[in-house]
Design an enzyme around this catalytic site. Structure first.
Site, PDB file in Angstrom:
ATOM      1  CB  SER A 189      -9.551   0.341   0.116  1.00  0.00           C
ATOM      2  OG  SER A 189      -8.860   0.647  -1.167  1.00  0.00           O
ATOM      3  CG  ASP A 224      -2.347   0.563   0.835  1.00  0.00           C
ATOM      4  OD1 ASP A 224      -2.401   1.907   0.598  1.00  0.00           O
ATOM      5  OD2 ASP A 224      -3.294  -0.237   0.953  1.00  0.00           O
ATOM      6  CG  HIS A 228      -5.164   3.608   1.183  1.00  0.00           C
ATOM      7  ND1 HIS A 228      -4.996   2.400   0.957  1.00  0.00           N
ATOM      8  CD2 HIS A 228      -6.659   3.707   0.692  1.00  0.00           C
ATOM      9  CE1 HIS A 228      -5.915   1.696   0.625  1.00  0.00           C
ATOM     10  NE2 HIS A 228      -7.090   2.657   0.331  1.00  0.00           N
TER      11      HIS A 228
END
Length: 593
Positions: free
Chosen positions: A415, A159, A226
């Site tokens: 996600s 990520d 994220h």
């Protein structure tokens, strides 16, 4: 005419008590539960002696017997059994257990396990985590924690990297920064051993223009942090009186940075997949703690490239389960990669009411659905947050560009759904480390529950149920036994196709040979499925049915193949008996013993 029907299959397990006749040979000494399957440490054993033995009535005799085995008596129980001190906490006392089991005076021996109250974790934000516990659309996670918490499993989060957060600090193991473009990486040196999230903020138009000439991004965007949000869902510290609870809260997180300013390159992501699973990447030191699970909450609109497929296949062959988010375009996932690659677990997102989230991709390539949240309604203005209580809360950072203070915020997206499944995979592998990626995938899919709401277009096997999947390890054997074919085979309309598995297992196959089938098809009633033995004998697994209009065949069949030699080439034969619907063999597996 075909009649539309909906079928729900449920598997139940019965607990059997075996009573031996008085004339039978003595029963073997019992040891239940098996300490090799215990997930939490214990420091004592409970030993029951047979009635009439000296140890059953004499504390001195019991103490002498225990000392002869190198341990000491803690106390005698009301039942007459003796509690034995091991001297230290352990998760495996097999040598001592075997010593007692070999003693003809011993009736049973078992670990003296510590039970925990089924209470909510004391994490301050836990009440916001509807995705873990709510009856309607939660993933039923708390019930799994009594038998597994992810200990011993590393989950790679491929990520944006990791920004320091106290609710994750104790969970992070050494990762790597795979961003090879130093300008996008913002650390001025390309690839390095520091996977710190440097921020992925971008100014309007900084990443170029789209096919219509519009600036990308259309407006200035702050840093998402994220990867840290994803990591928190998987393994945030739990019962630490702060923040959130992670699904596999005793697992470790390995942050691998591949996403930076303007996204991430396929070449970098593929190398990260290889390295995370223990493969070799030129110029990068060997991974000291290879991951058993990979989470990829990333993707783009494309077919699955050879580069992605080769990396994913390599990871799976090394024993690593690969979990991928389906995408947030409300489109068919078949057009989004790496979610459309073979062998991965592709995850769609659901909202708090149990419907497919308004943004989630869908389709026959979806394997499973999990909570992804909705921080706004589908009709609300994009970019607004109108229903934060319905989002997925996790670890984050307040910095708009570079890192600031740690915090917790709700996000929505596939996600967020994918790490729910990565966390569940870690729970399963922690409880049974020998599980293959195919077995993990099968356990999650076959133990899902029907989606509480609606899903137009296909949301896989249903909503993942953590407790049901974990408990299935105690009641049913894993289906694949390591023999698997994950190569897609297109099913010809009104035609017949086969997919092969070659076995080197010695002796004959079992009378309870298991055949795990995962077929993607828009009308499963069309299909006739057979297992073909090496000598050509056909075993019927499924007949066609003009009234079975449901999608897909995800099932494990049992056949008596005891007359067959196990070694040789076995085939799954699929015939399409009606015209008008299409599909493919996604994967199948075989347990011959």
């Amino acid at each position: 005419m075909r009649r539309t029907s909906v079928c729900a299959a449920a598997v139940s397990a019965a607990v059997l008590s075996v009573v031996s006749p008085v004339s039978a040979a003595p029963s073997p000494v019992q040891s239940q539960p098996d300490s090799t399957q215990v997930n939490r440490p214990f420091e004592r054993l409970i030993v029951g002696y047979k009635p009439g033995t000296a140890e059953a009535s004499s504390d001195t005799a019991a103490s002498d017997d225990v000392k002869n085995k190198g341990k000491s008596v803690h106390r005698r129980m009301a039942s007459g059994a003796v509690v034995v001190d091991l001297g230290s906490k352990t998760t495996n006392a097999e040598s001592t257990i075997q010593a007692f089991k070999a003693d003809p005076d011993v009736a049973y021996v078992e670990p003296d396990l510590l039970m925990q109250p089924f209470a909510d974790p004391n994490d301050t934000e836990y009440s916001r985590q509807w995705d873990l516990f709510e009856a309607t659309a939660g993933m039923n996670v708390p019930g799994a924690w009594s038998s597994t918490t992810g200990a011993g499993v590393t989950v790679a989060v491929i990520d944006t990297g990791y920004v320091a957060h106290s609710d994750l600090a104790s969970k992070v193991v050494a990762g790597y920064d795979f961003v090879s473009d130093s300008a996008r990486a913002r650390d001025n040196n390309g690839r390095d051993s520091n996977p710190a999230d440097e921020g992925d903020w971008t100014a309007r138009g900084e990443c170029g223009t789209d096919a219509s000439g519009n600036p990308v991004p259309a407006a200035d965007q702050g840093s998402s942090w994220h990867g840290t949000h994803v990591a928190g869902t998987i393994a945030a510290a739990t019962n630490n009186s702060k923040g959130i609870a992670g699904i596999a809260y005793d697992a470790k997180i390995q942050p691998l940075r591949v996403l930076a300013k303007c996204g991430g390159a396929t070449s970098d992501i593929a190398d990260a997949i290889t390295w995370a699973s223990g493969g070799t990447v030129s110029g990068v030191p060997a991974n000291a703690t290879p991951a058993k699970v990979i989470n990829m909450s990333l993707g783009g609109q494309s077919s699955c490239s050879t580069t992605y497929q080769n990396a994913i296949t390599g990871a799976i062959n090394r024993g690593t389960t690969v979990v991928v988010a389906a995408g947030n375009s409300n489109m068919n996932v078949a057009n989004f990669t790496p979610a459309n690659c073979s062998g991965v677990i592709t995850v769609a997102a659901t909202g708090r009411e149990g419907n497919k989230a308004f943004y989630s991709n869908f389709g026959t390539r979806i394997d499973i659905a999990a909570p992804g949240g909705e921080t706004r309604r589908g009709t609300d203005t994009p970019g607004t947050i109108t229903t934060p209580e319905n989002g997925i809360w996790s670890t984050l950072n307040a910095g708009t560009t570079t890192p600031g203070a740690e915090n917790y915020k709700p996000y929505q997206g596939t996600s967020m759904a994918a790490p729910h499944i990565a966390g569940l995979a870690a729970l399963l592998v922690a409880k049974k480390p020998s599980l293959t990626p195919a077995q993990v995938k099968d356990l999650i899919k076959t133990n899902a529950r029907p989606l509480p709401g609606t899903c137009s277009g296909g949301c896989g096997a249903g909503l993942a149920d953590a407790t049901k999947a974990v408990n299935a390890l105690d009641t049913t054997p894993p289906p694949s036994g390591g023999l698997e074919n994950t190569t897609d085979v297109q099913i010809t309309d009104l035609g017949t196709v086969t997919s092969s598995i070659t076995s080197t297992v010695t002796g004959n196959a079992s009378s309870t040979t298991k055949v795990g089938v995962d077929i993607v098809h828009t009308y499963r009633g069309d299909l006739v499925i057979d297992l073909i033995a090496p000598d050509g004998t056909a075993y019927r697994l499924k007949n066609s049915s003009s009234s079975d209009s449901a999608d897909n065949v995800v099932a494990t069949y049992t056949v008596n193949a005891s007359s067959e030699v196990a070694a040789g080439t076995w085939k799954l034969r699929v015939q399409d008996a009606y015209s008008g619907d299409t599909g493919y063999i996604n994967s199948w597996n075989l347990t011959l013993r």
